[in-house]
Motif scaffolding. Structure first.
Motif, PDB file in Angstrom:
ATOM      1  N   PHE A 197       0.954  -1.149   0.250  1.00 17.93           N
ATOM      2  CA  PHE A 197      -0.231   0.259  -0.423  1.00 17.93           C
ATOM      3  C   PHE A 197       1.228   0.902   0.312  1.00 17.93           C
ATOM      4  CE2 PHE A 197      -2.582  -3.124   2.459  1.00 17.93           C
ATOM      5  CZ  PHE A 197      -3.560  -3.157   0.996  1.00 17.93           C
ATOM      6  N   LEU A 198       0.565   2.202  -0.688  1.00 18.15           N
ATOM      7  CA  LEU A 198       0.686   3.513  -0.645  1.00 18.15           C
ATOM      8  C   LEU A 198       0.067   4.701  -0.255  1.00 18.15           C
ATOM      9  CD1 LEU A 198       3.938   5.294  -1.149  1.00 18.15           C
ATOM     10  CD2 LEU A 198       3.598   4.871  -3.391  1.00 18.15           C
ATOM     11  N   ASP A 199       0.022   5.308   0.603  1.00 17.26           N
ATOM     12  CA  ASP A 199      -0.925   6.749   0.126  1.00 17.26           C
ATOM     13  C   ASP A 199      -0.077   7.651  -0.707  1.00 17.26           C
ATOM     14  OD1 ASP A 199      -1.679   5.730   2.619  1.00 17.26           O
ATOM     15  OD2 ASP A 199      -0.718   6.749   3.898  1.00 17.26           O
ATOM     16  N   ASP A 200      -1.009   8.239  -1.121  1.00 12.62           N
ATOM     17  CA  ASP A 200      -1.028   9.311  -2.261  1.00 12.62           C
ATOM     18  C   ASP A 200       0.453  10.675  -1.556  1.00 12.62           C
ATOM     19  OD1 ASP A 200      -2.776  11.117  -0.916  1.00 12.62           O
ATOM     20  OD2 ASP A 200      -4.439  11.228  -2.245  1.00 12.62           O
ATOM     21  N   ASP A 201       0.025  11.206  -0.484  1.00 13.12           N
ATOM     22  CA  ASP A 201       0.479  11.929  -0.022  1.00 13.12           C
ATOM     23  C   ASP A 201       2.388  11.475   0.754  1.00 13.12           C
ATOM     24  OD1 ASP A 201      -0.379  11.551   2.071  1.00 13.12           O
ATOM     25  OD2 ASP A 201      -0.882  12.907   3.334  1.00 13.12           O
ATOM     26  N   ASP A 202       2.512  10.221   0.185  1.00 11.64           N
ATOM     27  CA  ASP A 202       3.851   9.539   1.105  1.00 11.64           C
ATOM     28  C   ASP A 202       4.477   8.829  -0.541  1.00 11.64           C
ATOM     29  OD1 ASP A 202       3.442   9.881   3.340  1.00 11.64           O
ATOM     30  OD2 ASP A 202       2.673   8.057   3.258  1.00 11.64           O
ATOM     31  N   GLU A 203       5.640   8.818  -0.078  1.00 14.02           N
ATOM     32  CA  GLU A 203       6.785   8.702  -1.045  1.00 14.02           C
ATOM     33  C   GLU A 203       8.132   7.231  -0.874  1.00 14.02           C
ATOM     34  OE1 GLU A 203       9.143  11.148  -3.591  1.00 14.02           O
ATOM     35  OE2 GLU A 203       9.164  12.314  -1.781  1.00 14.02           O
ATOM     36  N   TRP A 204       8.091   6.351  -1.168  1.00  8.46           N
ATOM     37  CA  TRP A 204       9.121   5.366  -1.050  1.00  8.46           C
ATOM     38  C   TRP A 204      10.573   5.512  -1.554  1.00  8.46           C
ATOM     39  CZ3 TRP A 204       5.953   0.412  -3.925  1.00  8.46           C
ATOM     40  CH2 TRP A 204       4.493   0.062  -2.790  1.00  8.46           C
ATOM     41  N   MET A 205      10.981   4.842  -0.997  1.00  7.01           N
ATOM     42  CA  MET A 205      12.931   5.111  -0.825  1.00  7.01           C
ATOM     43  C   MET A 205      13.072   3.595  -2.429  1.00  7.01           C
ATOM     44  SD  MET A 205      14.620   6.090   2.310  1.00  7.01           S
ATOM     45  CE  MET A 205      13.840   7.829   3.283  1.00  7.01           C
ATOM     46  N   PRO A 206      14.350   3.981  -3.170  1.00  5.79           N
ATOM     47  CA  PRO A 206      14.070   3.060  -4.502  1.00  5.79           C
ATOM     48  C   PRO A 206      14.174   2.056  -3.843  1.00  5.79           C
ATOM     49  CG  PRO A 206      15.194   5.043  -4.380  1.00  5.79           C
ATOM     50  CD  PRO A 206      14.656   5.602  -3.156  1.00  5.79           C
ATOM     51  N   ALA A 207      14.787   1.118  -2.363  1.00  2.00           N
ATOM     52  CA  ALA A 207      15.116  -0.024  -2.449  1.00  2.00           C
ATOM     53  C   ALA A 207      14.372  -0.910  -1.156  1.00  2.00           C
ATOM     54  CB  ALA A 207      16.227  -0.308  -1.706  1.00  2.00           C
ATOM     55  N   GLY A 233      10.548   1.157   9.076  1.00  2.00           N
ATOM     56  CA  GLY A 233      10.709   2.357   9.755  1.00  2.00           C
ATOM     57  C   GLY A 233      10.424   3.481   8.715  1.00  2.00           C
ATOM     58  N   HIS A 234      10.714   4.743   8.678  1.00  2.00           N
ATOM     59  CA  HIS A 234      10.840   6.268   7.744  1.00  2.00           C
ATOM     60  C   HIS A 234      11.101   7.269   8.173  1.00  2.00           C
ATOM     61  CE1 HIS A 234       7.171   7.115  10.949  1.00  2.00           C
ATOM     62  NE2 HIS A 234       7.810   8.069  10.532  1.00  2.00           N
ATOM     63  N   LEU A 235      11.331   8.428   7.318  1.00  2.00           N
ATOM     64  CA  LEU A 235      11.270   9.787   7.675  1.00  2.00           C
ATOM     65  C   LEU A 235      10.559  11.315   7.953  1.00  2.00           C
ATOM     66  CD1 LEU A 235      15.009  10.070   5.337  1.00  2.00           C
ATOM     67  CD2 LEU A 235      14.527   9.812   7.368  1.00  2.00           C
ATOM     68  N   ARG A 236      10.014  10.945   8.911  1.00  2.00           N
ATOM     69  CA  ARG A 236       9.915  11.815   8.635  1.00  2.00           C
ATOM     70  C   ARG A 236      10.293  13.441   8.367  1.00  2.00           C
ATOM     71  NH1 ARG A 236       4.600  12.861  11.549  1.00  2.00           N
ATOM     72  NH2 ARG A 236       3.707  14.669  12.267  1.00  2.00           N
ATOM     73  N   CYS A 237       9.015  13.702   7.243  1.00  2.00           N
ATOM     74  CA  CYS A 237       9.369  15.122   6.565  1.00  2.00           C
ATOM     75  C   CYS A 237       8.887  15.919   6.766  1.00  2.00           C
ATOM     76  CB  CYS A 237       9.665  15.150   5.241  1.00  2.00           C
ATOM     77  SG  CYS A 237      10.302  13.787   4.291  1.00  2.00           S
ATOM     78  N   GLU A 238       8.851  17.204   7.705  1.00  2.00           N
ATOM     79  CA  GLU A 238       8.240  18.064   8.241  1.00  2.00           C
ATOM     80  C   GLU A 238       8.437  19.443   8.006  1.00  2.00           C
ATOM     81  OE1 GLU A 238       5.248  19.326  11.711  1.00  2.00           O
ATOM     82  OE2 GLU A 238       6.738  17.576  11.819  1.00  2.00           O
ATOM     83  N   GLY A 244       7.256  -8.752  10.240  1.00  2.00           N
ATOM     84  CA  GLY A 244       8.456  -8.938  10.269  1.00  2.00           C
ATOM     85  C   GLY A 244       8.493  -6.929  10.135  1.00  2.00           C
ATOM     86  N   VAL A 245       9.480  -6.473  11.266  1.00  2.00           N
ATOM     87  CA  VAL A 245      10.213  -5.000  10.958  1.00  2.00           C
ATOM     88  C   VAL A 245      11.503  -4.782  10.560  1.00  2.00           C
ATOM     89  CG1 VAL A 245       9.760  -3.373  12.752  1.00  2.00           C
ATOM     90  CG2 VAL A 245       8.595  -4.949  13.233  1.00  2.00           C
ATOM     91  N   ILE A 246      11.598  -4.046   9.894  1.00  2.00           N
ATOM     92  CA  ILE A 246      12.479  -3.710   8.600  1.00  2.00           C
ATOM     93  C   ILE A 246      13.352  -2.603   9.629  1.00  2.00           C
ATOM     94  CG2 ILE A 246      13.653  -2.847   6.892  1.00  2.00           C
ATOM     95  CD1 ILE A 246      12.977  -6.472   6.442  1.00  2.00           C
ATOM     96  N   GLU A 247      14.242  -2.362  10.772  1.00  2.00           N
ATOM     97  CA  GLU A 247      14.497  -1.615  10.659  1.00  2.00           C
ATOM     98  C   GLU A 247      15.264  -0.648  10.554  1.00  2.00           C
ATOM     99  OE1 GLU A 247      16.687  -3.729  14.548  1.00  2.00           O
ATOM    100  OE2 GLU A 247      14.478  -4.885  14.946  1.00  2.00           O
ATOM    101  N   GLN A 248      14.948   0.277   9.341  1.00  2.00           N
ATOM    102  CA  GLN A 248      15.597   1.292   8.956  1.00  2.00           C
ATOM    103  C   GLN A 248      14.598   1.630   8.045  1.00  2.00           C
ATOM    104  OE1 GLN A 248      17.588  -1.762   6.472  1.00  2.00           O
ATOM    105  NE2 GLN A 248      16.938  -0.824   4.454  1.00  2.00           N
ATOM    106  N   PRO A 249      14.631   3.064   7.956  1.00  2.00           N
ATOM    107  CA  PRO A 249      14.228   4.074   7.352  1.00  2.00           C
ATOM    108  C   PRO A 249      13.250   3.444   5.436  1.00  2.00           C
ATOM    109  CG  PRO A 249      15.109   5.111   6.858  1.00  2.00           C
ATOM    110  CD  PRO A 249      15.881   3.758   7.962  1.00  2.00           C
ATOM    111  N   LEU A 250      11.974   3.428   4.934  1.00  2.00           N
ATOM    112  CA  LEU A 250      11.893   2.588   3.812  1.00  2.00           C
ATOM    113  C   LEU A 250      11.144   3.469   2.954  1.00  2.00           C
ATOM    114  CD1 LEU A 250      12.099  -0.831   3.632  1.00  2.00           C
ATOM    115  CD2 LEU A 250      14.059   0.297   3.029  1.00  2.00           C
ATOM    116  N   VAL A 251      10.166   4.446   3.897  1.00  2.00           N
ATOM    117  CA  VAL A 251       9.126   5.612   3.711  1.00  2.00           C
ATOM    118  C   VAL A 251       9.985   6.589   3.918  1.00  2.00           C
ATOM    119  CG1 VAL A 251       6.854   6.261   3.494  1.00  2.00           C
ATOM    120  CG2 VAL A 251       8.041   3.717   3.507  1.00  2.00           C
ATOM    121  N   LYS A 252       9.596   7.515   2.564  1.00  2.00           N
ATOM    122  CA  LYS A 252       9.312   9.313   3.500  1.00  2.00           C
ATOM    123  C   LYS A 252       7.707   9.834   3.317  1.00  2.00           C
ATOM    124  CE  LYS A 252      13.044  10.649   1.064  1.00  2.00           C
ATOM    125  NZ  LYS A 252      13.631  12.662   0.397  1.00  2.00           N
ATOM    126  N   TYR A 253       7.210   9.770   4.881  1.00  2.00           N
ATOM    127  CA  TYR A 253       5.998  10.634   5.193  1.00  2.00           C
ATOM    128  C   TYR A 253       6.280  11.851   5.687  1.00  2.00           C
ATOM    129  CZ  TYR A 253       2.348  10.993   8.889  1.00  2.00           C
ATOM    130  OH  TYR A 253       1.653  11.221   9.132  1.00  2.00           O
TER     131      TYR A 253
END
Length: 316
Positions: A84-94, A115-120, A184-193
């Motif tokens: 799933f992807l919300d229309d206001d977020d971005e995935w990182m390439p990997a 995890g994710h990067l919160r962009c604000e 599972g939890v990938i313990e690294q940021p893979l999404v830009k929120y």
């Protein structure tokens, strides 16, 4: 592994194009991208370079909300692995390459998050939870994250979102999928929120209150006693946000103190402690007494509706 991507959108044409481009930038490309246009006005039109055979635009003539829109995508998805992807977020390439590799190594797992990067306001903040933390506290709050972080393996029969939920749909869906399965939890940021001021479900306190109530009633038999008490306390806190004027401000202060205390402490004991603390921040004893009465009445009213009984806060 083949996977389908579901992106619901409503009146965000520029943002959804950015989201779709982040999907096509993946090192592991998708089988298909299902864009669910939930009655946008004007109807969504995708750029020419995104109108290939992998992109399917599904339009609802009447807005049905995020849960029903995602369910439309789940019914149309060709792959058993769904992201799933919300229309206001971005995935990182990997992102998908990493999460698909984890699912491939764990064939019995129902989902994997990250995890994710919160962009604000021009800044980026790292937010990552560990596997151990999510396993321990997933019943207390949505530490799985938003839909943009989730990749699921559809069970048989397929799982769908609960359209009755006005909020917390991602948490409810993850709890249902992982009730009898691992995750599972990938313990690294893979999404830009992206944090912004545009309308969000999470910005509407009334929706959040109804979502909490629904989640409490739906999952109370499957979660721990402490988690039930915590959720009921959160319901009371959200209810307090509806109290008007000065009572509302004081009640929020007092209830935030209550929720910071250990879950096993009865509410009436928390209120006594809060009365002493409130005096130290300039709230008069009379105001504290009024708010205590309001909070206790709210608590008893909620317990009556949720449990069908009139238990005292002291016995909770």
């Amino acid at each position: 592994m083949e996977y389908s991507v579901i992106i619901p959108t409503h009146n965000r044409p520029d943002l959804v194009v950015r989201a779709i481009r982040s999907v096509y930038a993946q090192t592991c490309p998708p089988l298909e991208v299902l864009v669910i246009d939930d009655a946008s006005q004007p109807p969504l039109e995708l750029p020419e370079d995104l109108r290939d055979g992998r992109t399917r635009l599904i339009r609802h003539e009447r807005s049905v909300g995020g849960a029903a829109a995602r369910n439309s995508g789940l019914r149309e998805a060709a792959a058993s692995i769904v992201a799933f992807l919300d229309d206001d977020d971005e995935w990182m390439p990997a992102k998908m390459e990493i999460q698909l590799a984890w699912l491939n190594d764990n064939p019995r797992a129902a989902l994997v998050t990250c995890g994710h990067l919160r962009c604000e306001a021009g800044h980026e903040y790292l937010e990552v939870f560990t596997q151990r933390f999510v396993e321990r506290y997933r019943e207390y709050d949505n530490f799985f994250g938003s839909f943009s972080y989730l990749v699921i393996r559809q069970p048989r029969p397929p799982a769908y979102l609960d359209p009755a939920l006005p909020a917390l749909q991602d948490w409810d869906f993850a709890l249902c999928l992982t009730r009898y399965s691992s995750f599972g939890v990938i313990e690294q940021p893979l999404v830009k929120y992206y944090a912004h001021d545009l309308p969000r479900i999470t910005n509407r306190p009334g929706n959040h209150l109804r979502g909490l109530r629904h989640c409490y009633l739906k999952h109370k038999l499957h979660i721990s006693t402490d988690a039930r008490r915590w959720l009921l306390g959160r319901v009371v806190f959200e209810r307090s946000r509806c109290i008007a004027g000065r009572r509302k401000r004081i009640a929020r202060v007092l209830l935030s103190m209550a929720l910071s205390a250990p879950c096993r402490v009865p509410l009436i004991m928390k209120l006594r402690v809060m009365a002493r603390r409130a005096a130290s921040i300039g709230i008069s004893p009379r105001a504290v007494a009024t708010i205590r009465s309001t909070v206790i009445a709210s608590w008893q009213g909620l317990r009556t509706r949720l449990h069908g009984s009139r238990s005292s806060p002291a016995t909770t």
